[in-house]
Write a protein that holds these residues in place. Structure first.
Motif, PDB file in Angstrom:
ATOM      1  N   THR A  78      -9.917  -1.454   6.132  1.00  0.00           N
ATOM      2  CA  THR A  78      -9.210  -2.379   5.378  1.00  0.00           C
ATOM      3  C   THR A  78      -7.713  -2.073   6.127  1.00  0.00           C
ATOM      4  O   THR A  78      -7.141  -3.250   6.083  1.00  0.00           O
ATOM      5  N   TYR A  82      -6.616  -5.789   7.071  1.00  0.00           N
ATOM      6  CA  TYR A  82      -5.646  -6.394   6.042  1.00  0.00           C
ATOM      7  C   TYR A  82      -4.402  -5.498   5.969  1.00  0.00           C
ATOM      8  O   TYR A  82      -3.500  -5.708   5.244  1.00  0.00           O
ATOM      9  N   ALA A 139     -15.359   0.121   1.644  1.00  0.00           N
ATOM     10  CA  ALA A 139     -14.320  -0.881   2.100  1.00  0.00           C
ATOM     11  C   ALA A 139     -14.201  -2.178   1.157  1.00  0.00           C
ATOM     12  O   ALA A 139     -12.949  -2.777   0.814  1.00  0.00           O
ATOM     13  N   CYS A 143     -10.719  -3.435  -1.345  1.00  0.00           N
ATOM     14  CA  CYS A 143     -10.304  -4.748  -1.248  1.00  0.00           C
ATOM     15  C   CYS A 143     -10.036  -5.299  -2.868  1.00  0.00           C
ATOM     16  O   CYS A 143      -9.204  -5.746  -3.185  1.00  0.00           O
ATOM     17  N   THR A 163     -15.210  -7.498   5.052  1.00  0.00           N
ATOM     18  CA  THR A 163     -15.355  -5.931   5.730  1.00  0.00           C
ATOM     19  C   THR A 163     -16.621  -5.879   6.029  1.00  0.00           C
ATOM     20  O   THR A 163     -16.806  -4.827   6.669  1.00  0.00           O
TER      21      THR A 163
END
Length: 310
Positions: A78, A82, A139, A143, A163
């Protein structure tokens, strides 16, 4: 807002604490403080050695906890994709009887910002179950734990499924965004044998074809809705990439659908002005601007590692 406060907010954002759409800096910091206290109380109860009952559904204990090393693997996914790395949300292997195909999930209380990850006990000894890998599931749930404060179910699964190493899951993951989607997808299919049986044993003219149409139409609707969602995100991504944004996926992850539409409808040369305009009205966008639009160039080697493809 002074620079010291903004730095603190940016650090919390990096740790997986997103600011709500209309939240002030003070409200956000108070919420984070409350959340940290809830987790501290939970950890203290867990450290006592007793089993802790959660949400009146199941019990967890320290001996079934997912190791920090495994959580760190998921956080690395992540972080690269992100721009956040969650370490405060605990995970556990669920030892009670679960469904044959169940791999894991996140369960929590959005009001108290408390959540835990649950994985099938089979993952304790092996990294893969069916077609799912342990770090992928973690993961994915990370999120959900982070983005739930935006209250945006329409794109929740889209970002979580990005992911996955599977291109098929990345593409189709956002088709099912609620329990009713799965129900309406399966119900017509389950009724088909009944309809055919009625036609064969009761009335040869029974219009079983209606059920075939329904069985086809809802999956087509899900695919169309997924296509529209991907188009919304994809258009915004193109504009951000052209504008020179240093981490487009991280920005997209922190956007509501309306904000994605604003970005997608803008020209690349208009993005800086759009971001400044949003930052004047939103603390969340002040943090987004600082982390991903202001003199925060990622070192060259790291730039090569980031993958923005679907």
């Amino acid at each position: 807002m002074n620079s010291e406060t903004l730095e603190k907010l940016a650090a919390l954002d990096s740790a997986g604490f997103l600011i709500k759409e209309t939240e002030s800096a003070g409200e956000f910091l108070q919420r984070v403080e409350n959340t940290e206290k809830i987790y501290a109380d939970f950890e203290a109860e867990l450290a006592s050695g007793e089993k802790v009952r959660l949400f009146d559904l199941f019990e967890v204990s320290s001996d079934c906890r997912i190791s920090p090393e495994l959580t760190a693997e998921a956080a690395g996914i992540t972080e690269k994709l992100y721009g956040f790395s969650v370490r405060h949300v605990p995970g556990f292997y669920l030892t009670k009887q679960v469904g044959l195909l169940w791999g894991g999930c996140m369960i929590g209380d959005p009001e108290e910002n408390f959540a835990v990850f649950l994985l099938r006990d089979a993952f304790r000894k092996k990294a893969k179950f069916l077609n799912y890998r342990r770090e992928e599931l973690l993961a994915h749930e990370l999120c959900h734990s982070v983005r739930q404060v935006l209250d945006d179910p329409t794109l929740e699964e889209y970002f979580a499924y990005q992911t996955s190493p599977s291109g098929l899951r990345r593409y189709l993951g956002n088709c099912f965004i609620s329990g009713s989607d799965a129900l309406f997808f399966l119900l017509p299919v389950m009724l088909l044998p009944i309809a055919e049986l009625l036609r064969a044993l009761w009335n040869p003219s029974f219009p079983s074809w209606i059920f075939w149409i329904i069985a086809v139409l809802y999956p087509l609707y899900l695919l169309w809705r997924n296509f529209c969602s991907r188009l919304l995100v994809g258009q915004a991504r193109k504009v951000l990439v052209k504008s020179g944004c240093i981490h487009p996926e991280a920005v997209l992850f922190r956007c509501t659908p309306d904000e994605l539409l604003d970005i997608g409808n803008s020209g690349a040369d208009e993005i800086d002005a759009l971001v400044r305009s949003k930052a004047e009205k939103s603390v969340r966008w002040q943090v987004i601007e600082k982390r991903f639009f202001r003199q925060n160039e990622i070192p060259g080697d790291e730039k090569e590692e980031l993958n923005y493809e679907n």
